[in-house]
Structures are given as structure tokens and as C-alpha cells.
Design a protein around this motif. Sequence first.
Motif, PDB file in Angstrom:
ATOM      1  N   THR A 117       0.583  -1.199   0.132  1.00 51.06           N
ATOM      2  CA  THR A 117       0.029  -0.161   0.176  1.00 51.06           C
ATOM      3  C   THR A 117       0.980   1.303   0.127  1.00 51.06           C
ATOM      4  O   THR A 117       2.072   1.241   0.233  1.00 51.06           O
ATOM      5  N   GLU A 118       0.292   2.260  -0.215  1.00 52.78           N
ATOM      6  CA  GLU A 118       0.904   3.726  -0.304  1.00 52.78           C
ATOM      7  C   GLU A 118       1.767   3.958   1.263  1.00 52.78           C
ATOM      8  O   GLU A 118       2.794   4.442   1.338  1.00 52.78           O
ATOM      9  N   PHE A 121       4.772   1.679   1.304  1.00 54.70           N
ATOM     10  CA  PHE A 121       5.944   2.583   0.585  1.00 54.70           C
ATOM     11  C   PHE A 121       6.473   3.417   1.210  1.00 54.70           C
ATOM     12  O   PHE A 121       7.733   3.614   1.188  1.00 54.70           O
ATOM     13  N   LYS A 122       5.550   4.248   1.857  1.00 52.09           N
ATOM     14  CA  LYS A 122       6.301   5.420   2.654  1.00 52.09           C
ATOM     15  C   LYS A 122       7.306   5.062   3.850  1.00 52.09           C
ATOM     16  O   LYS A 122       8.222   5.489   4.122  1.00 52.09           O
ATOM     17  N   LYS A 172       9.343   6.229  -4.149  1.00 52.60           N
ATOM     18  CA  LYS A 172       8.672   7.571  -4.442  1.00 52.60           C
ATOM     19  C   LYS A 172       7.913   7.668  -5.358  1.00 52.60           C
ATOM     20  O   LYS A 172       7.002   8.309  -5.610  1.00 52.60           O
ATOM     21  N   ARG A 173       8.392   6.679  -6.607  1.00 53.32           N
ATOM     22  CA  ARG A 173       7.562   6.893  -7.898  1.00 53.32           C
ATOM     23  C   ARG A 173       6.512   5.773  -8.128  1.00 53.32           C
ATOM     24  O   ARG A 173       5.821   5.634  -9.243  1.00 53.32           O
ATOM     25  N   ASN A 174       6.177   4.885  -7.222  1.00 59.62           N
ATOM     26  CA  ASN A 174       5.395   3.881  -7.325  1.00 59.62           C
ATOM     27  C   ASN A 174       4.147   4.296  -6.386  1.00 59.62           C
ATOM     28  O   ASN A 174       4.584   4.742  -5.046  1.00 59.62           O
ATOM     29  N   ILE A 175       2.832   3.913  -6.873  1.00 52.42           N
ATOM     30  CA  ILE A 175       1.837   4.034  -5.743  1.00 52.42           C
ATOM     31  C   ILE A 175       1.353   2.715  -4.878  1.00 52.42           C
ATOM     32  O   ILE A 175       1.484   2.920  -3.576  1.00 52.42           O
ATOM     33  N   SER A 176       1.274   1.762  -5.682  1.00 52.01           N
ATOM     34  CA  SER A 176       1.204   0.344  -4.745  1.00 52.01           C
ATOM     35  C   SER A 176       1.491  -0.765  -5.919  1.00 52.01           C
ATOM     36  O   SER A 176       1.615  -0.723  -6.972  1.00 52.01           O
TER      37      SER A 176
END
Length: 248
Positions: A117-118, A121-122, A172-176
Motif C-alpha cells: 500500500t501507499e 511505500f512510505k 517514491k515513484r510507485n503508488i502500490s
Amino acid sequence: MSNSASQWGSPTASRRALLIHGMTMCSNSWEGIAQRLVAEGFFVIAPNLLGHGGRRCTNYQISEFAEDLRPYFALDTSYDVIMGHSFGCFVTLSLLPFLPKTKETTIILVDPAIEFTEAQFKNSQNVFLRLTAKVETAEEHMAENPAWSRRDCVLRTLGIAMVDPDTVEVFKRNISWSSSGLLKNLPPHIKVTILASDPKLDASCVLEHIPRDVERLNVKVFTGIGHWIQYECPDAIMDAIPLPRAKL
């Protein structure tokens, strides 16, 4: 084929294994598992992914990480076992189109994040930045992970030290990312085993995200073992690999 890879065993061995490391790792990090596989008659190859092992990374899509590994399948090269850990599991599943349909392949996913998930990612981005900002010594890894061997602690330090800092752009460049669709529709020549860490020990694999009742998909959950199954319990990895049984 990229020269940035580690190899163990004889290229003439009857069986082959391809090992895909995770983020901030390197090909050598598979040393313990690779040596066990060689003892079982395998030739083992572990590539360094883009941005790892001293390699640069300029494209940050999972498909590009997989495409970079296409030469390992040139001339109809096949593998009996392909294993990925953590981030390497996403790459491993992206390799499925490269596999010959005439040979059964065992895929082993070591603590994979099925749905990324976002928020994950963070969190992964923050972990990456923390790890690369100050590379811990092998001694520090040993203090934090008493179940690891000194060799594995040294290789953990090496992997982090050799990663391209720009590889953080992956997060940083992918959302999920999602692997559940692939796992629900496995082709008949592919068998997958998921080795999941203890949910209480900061596991990447969320059990609820694993598709249910899928043919050729097996799941094993390990109590008391964290994300680094290959370091904490390498025998559990070997138990998941189909090996010839001695005749009684």
C-alpha cells in the motif's frame, strides 16, 4: 548475462536455482542458502538487482528490474527453483512470463508483501533512508539479531554499503504493487510456496492478503521467526525445496 552476480556449484549440475535478493541486499547475501543448495546438487546463481551490488539504477519500475534479468533465461535456460525475499518476491513473480511452459518450476517467496500500500511505500522509503544514511557494522547487526551468523551480519552490512542511494526512488515513484492477481492465476507449470514470518514480528507478509484455495499455492507460517527467515532458520527454507528422497 550481467557479470554482477554470484555463483555457487558446478554449471554442469543436474539442477539449477535462481535466487533474487531484497532491497538493500546483494547477491552474496544468499551465501548460506546457496551452499546448502550446492550440497543437494544444484548450480546456484544470484544476480545483483538494479541499484544493488555496486550497480546503478535509473529506471524504478518493477518491470524494469525483471527485464534486467531476462538474459538469465537466454537460450531456453530454465531453473528448478526460483526464490525471492521481500522486495525480491515482486521481481520473482514478474519473471513468470520468462519461464518455459514445458518445465515445472518451483517458486519460493520468502516473507513477501502480497499487497503493498501507499503507507507501506512510505514506511519502506523511511527505512531505506535510515539504513543508507548510516551503515551499521556487522557487530551492530549481531547485537540486534542474535540468531544471525556473523557471516550473514557481514553480508547485510555489505549489501547496504553497496546500494545506489538513488534506488529509493522505487518507493517514491510507485503508488502500490499487488501480487494477488498473479497468485490467483498460476499457470500449470508453476508451483508457489509462500514462507511467511510470524505476524507478531514485523512480518512483511499479511496473511489476509494471500489468496485462498488456489491450486499449486502452498503457504507456511513460522512462529517466532521474523522477516529474515533465510538467516534465522535456513533449514525452513530448504524444507520448502523439492528434493529427491532416498530410496528405503
